[in-house]
Design a protein around this motif. Structure first.
Motif, PDB file in Angstrom:
ATOM      1  N   SER A 149       0.731  -1.130   0.097  1.00 58.48           N
ATOM      2  CA  SER A 149      -0.023   0.033  -0.094  1.00 58.48           C
ATOM      3  C   SER A 149       0.926   1.238   0.085  1.00 58.48           C
ATOM      4  O   SER A 149       0.648   2.058  -0.775  1.00 58.48           O
ATOM      5  CB  SER A 149      -0.938  -0.168   1.142  1.00 58.48           C
ATOM      6  N   ALA A 150       1.879   1.443   0.918  1.00 60.24           N
ATOM      7  CA  ALA A 150       2.762   2.324   0.963  1.00 60.24           C
ATOM      8  C   ALA A 150       3.472   2.655  -0.218  1.00 60.24           C
ATOM      9  O   ALA A 150       3.916   3.915  -0.950  1.00 60.24           O
ATOM     10  CB  ALA A 150       3.759   2.140   2.097  1.00 60.24           C
ATOM     11  N   MET A 151       3.904   1.426  -0.897  1.00 62.47           N
ATOM     12  CA  MET A 151       4.594   1.781  -2.209  1.00 62.47           C
ATOM     13  C   MET A 151       3.683   2.145  -3.613  1.00 62.47           C
ATOM     14  O   MET A 151       4.012   3.094  -4.324  1.00 62.47           O
ATOM     15  CB  MET A 151       5.058   0.204  -2.730  1.00 62.47           C
ATOM     16  N   PHE A 152       2.394   1.839  -3.350  1.00 58.75           N
ATOM     17  CA  PHE A 152       1.646   2.176  -4.279  1.00 58.75           C
ATOM     18  C   PHE A 152       1.050   3.680  -4.057  1.00 58.75           C
ATOM     19  O   PHE A 152       1.185   4.685  -5.136  1.00 58.75           O
ATOM     20  CB  PHE A 152       0.219   1.634  -4.328  1.00 58.75           C
ATOM     21  N   ALA A 153       1.025   4.179  -2.901  1.00 59.15           N
ATOM     22  CA  ALA A 153       0.963   5.596  -2.396  1.00 59.15           C
ATOM     23  C   ALA A 153       2.130   6.311  -3.087  1.00 59.15           C
ATOM     24  O   ALA A 153       2.013   7.597  -3.434  1.00 59.15           O
ATOM     25  CB  ALA A 153       0.731   5.486  -0.950  1.00 59.15           C
ATOM     26  N   THR A 158       4.431  10.261  -6.381  1.00 60.11           N
ATOM     27  CA  THR A 158       5.381  10.858  -7.266  1.00 60.11           C
ATOM     28  C   THR A 158       4.974  10.952  -8.766  1.00 60.11           C
ATOM     29  O   THR A 158       5.407  12.118  -9.451  1.00 60.11           O
ATOM     30  CB  THR A 158       6.634   9.808  -7.151  1.00 60.11           C
ATOM     31  N   GLY A 159       3.875  10.238  -9.252  1.00 61.35           N
ATOM     32  CA  GLY A 159       3.298  10.268 -10.527  1.00 61.35           C
ATOM     33  C   GLY A 159       2.436  11.683 -10.449  1.00 61.35           C
ATOM     34  O   GLY A 159       2.632  12.360 -11.586  1.00 61.35           O
ATOM     35  N   GLU A 172      -6.301  12.985  -5.118  1.00 58.24           N
ATOM     36  CA  GLU A 172      -7.238  12.518  -3.834  1.00 58.24           C
ATOM     37  C   GLU A 172      -7.073  11.027  -3.478  1.00 58.24           C
ATOM     38  O   GLU A 172      -7.098  10.685  -2.066  1.00 58.24           O
ATOM     39  CB  GLU A 172      -8.590  12.684  -4.081  1.00 58.24           C
ATOM     40  N   ALA A 173      -6.804  10.373  -4.291  1.00 60.01           N
ATOM     41  CA  ALA A 173      -6.488   8.940  -3.774  1.00 60.01           C
ATOM     42  C   ALA A 173      -5.092   8.518  -3.107  1.00 60.01           C
ATOM     43  O   ALA A 173      -5.056   7.775  -2.322  1.00 60.01           O
ATOM     44  CB  ALA A 173      -6.286   8.055  -5.376  1.00 60.01           C
ATOM     45  N   ALA A 174      -4.143   9.527  -3.484  1.00 59.92           N
ATOM     46  CA  ALA A 174      -2.906   9.441  -2.808  1.00 59.92           C
ATOM     47  C   ALA A 174      -3.246  10.023  -1.264  1.00 59.92           C
ATOM     48  O   ALA A 174      -2.742   9.353  -0.577  1.00 59.92           O
ATOM     49  CB  ALA A 174      -1.996  10.556  -3.364  1.00 59.92           C
ATOM     50  N   ARG A 175      -3.759  10.970  -1.045  1.00 60.69           N
ATOM     51  CA  ARG A 175      -4.303  11.552   0.200  1.00 60.69           C
ATOM     52  C   ARG A 175      -5.091  10.576   0.975  1.00 60.69           C
ATOM     53  O   ARG A 175      -4.675  10.430   2.098  1.00 60.69           O
ATOM     54  CB  ARG A 175      -4.886  12.917   0.002  1.00 60.69           C
ATOM     55  N   LYS A 176      -5.785  10.055   0.381  1.00 60.34           N
ATOM     56  CA  LYS A 176      -6.882   8.862   0.820  1.00 60.34           C
ATOM     57  C   LYS A 176      -5.812   8.072   1.496  1.00 60.34           C
ATOM     58  O   LYS A 176      -5.836   7.230   2.614  1.00 60.34           O
ATOM     59  CB  LYS A 176      -7.732   8.129   0.093  1.00 60.34           C
ATOM     60  N   ALA A 177      -4.941   7.449   0.799  1.00 59.53           N
ATOM     61  CA  ALA A 177      -4.044   6.126   1.035  1.00 59.53           C
ATOM     62  C   ALA A 177      -3.157   6.655   1.969  1.00 59.53           C
ATOM     63  O   ALA A 177      -2.950   5.887   3.091  1.00 59.53           O
ATOM     64  CB  ALA A 177      -3.075   5.690  -0.227  1.00 59.53           C
ATOM     65  N   TRP A 178      -2.516   7.690   2.115  1.00 55.52           N
ATOM     66  CA  TRP A 178      -1.642   8.148   2.931  1.00 55.52           C
ATOM     67  C   TRP A 178      -2.477   8.599   4.427  1.00 55.52           C
ATOM     68  O   TRP A 178      -1.717   7.929   5.620  1.00 55.52           O
ATOM     69  CB  TRP A 178      -1.164   9.694   2.919  1.00 55.52           C
ATOM     70  N   TRP A 225       9.543   6.658   2.146  1.00 59.00           N
ATOM     71  CA  TRP A 225       9.603   7.107   0.753  1.00 59.00           C
ATOM     72  C   TRP A 225       8.435   8.139   0.751  1.00 59.00           C
ATOM     73  O   TRP A 225       8.790   9.517   0.072  1.00 59.00           O
ATOM     74  CB  TRP A 225       9.466   6.102  -0.308  1.00 59.00           C
ATOM     75  N   CYS A 226       7.187   7.924   1.185  1.00 58.23           N
ATOM     76  CA  CYS A 226       6.093   8.730   1.066  1.00 58.23           C
ATOM     77  C   CYS A 226       6.198   9.735   1.833  1.00 58.23           C
ATOM     78  O   CYS A 226       5.829  11.155   1.427  1.00 58.23           O
ATOM     79  CB  CYS A 226       4.876   8.011   1.581  1.00 58.23           C
TER      80      CYS A 226
END
Length: 232
Positions: A149-153, A158-159, A172-178, A225-226
């Motif tokens: 999950s952290a690698m995908f975030a 970064t993307g 928003e998907a990145a924020r939700k993951a974090w 990394w995140c």
């Protein structure tokens, strides 16, 4: 350099890959697509020699062609046809590291970017309501796994930062993951629900039954990394 310098005792398979211009360490396991590129990217940072970036990109292109499935995700290996979370995380992070340094004029750039964007679109579809991803990404009854999950975030963050992904669609998907990731950190800073080191196996239950660690560096590192990517 030793990732491309074939040792005398290398197997026939390893020598065959080297003859085609690939690393003799090639196994066609998705884990390789972090383990090979990250060393090459560090070599580039130290020397400034683009040969390291280009040969990692050549390797990534081949892995994309061999292992990426129609849904955008990757089997652990051709004989382990399961979408293991952290394994896919290795590929996502590996593509990020290559794209950060690869020239847009490289013959490999567009292929890797397309593979990255296809994978990210699939991950967005498989993101759970809480914002995480599962040990087997496409299995709704499988447990939430934090290192993948952290690698995908990290790949989402970064993307968006580099413009490979739409801010509107992925921000928003990145924020939700974090925000969801933070709930898996213990008071002493240790991340829980981290899959242990995992070899490939043609047995779905094997992935369901992997031990879940707390404080395992496989999870600690991508959380950092995140953090760095967000702070930047």
């Amino acid at each position: 350099d030793t990732q491309w310098e074939v040792p005398e005792n290398a197997s026939a398979s390893a020598k065959s890959w080297a003859e085609k211009g690939y690393s003799w360490q090639t196994r066609l396991w998705i884990d390789d697509m972090y383990m090979i590129p990250i060393i090459q990217m560090h070599a580039y940072k130290v020397t400034g020699d683009m040969k390291y970036v280009e040969r990692a990109a050549k390797e990534m292109e081949m892995y994309l062609d061999k292992l990426q499935r129609s849904n955008g995700l990757f089997y652990h290996a051709s004989d382990a046809p399961y979408f293991w979370g952290r394994g896919n995380g290795w590929v996502a992070a590996g593509m990020v590291e290559i794209l950060r340094h690869l020239s847009e004029s490289s013959p490999y750039y567009l292929r890797i970017l397309q593979g990255f964007q296809t994978m990210m679109a699939s991950l967005k579809r498989y993101q759970t309501e809480e914002g995480m991803w599962r040990q087997l990404i496409d299995k709704s009854d499988c447990w939430i796994e934090t290192s993948g999950s952290a690698m995908f975030a990290y790949a989402f963050i970064t993307g968006v930062k580099y413009g490979w992904l739409s801010m509107k669609e992925y921000g928003e998907a990145a924020r939700k993951a974090w925000l969801s990731m933070l709930t898996y950190i213990n008071p002493d800073g240790k991340v829980r629900e981290v899959c242990v080191g995992t070899n490939k196996k043609d047995d779905m239950q094997y992935y369901y039954d992997r031990r879940r660690n707390t404080g395992d560096y496989h999870g600690q590192a991508p959380y950092l990394w995140c953090t760095v990517a967000l702070l930047e």
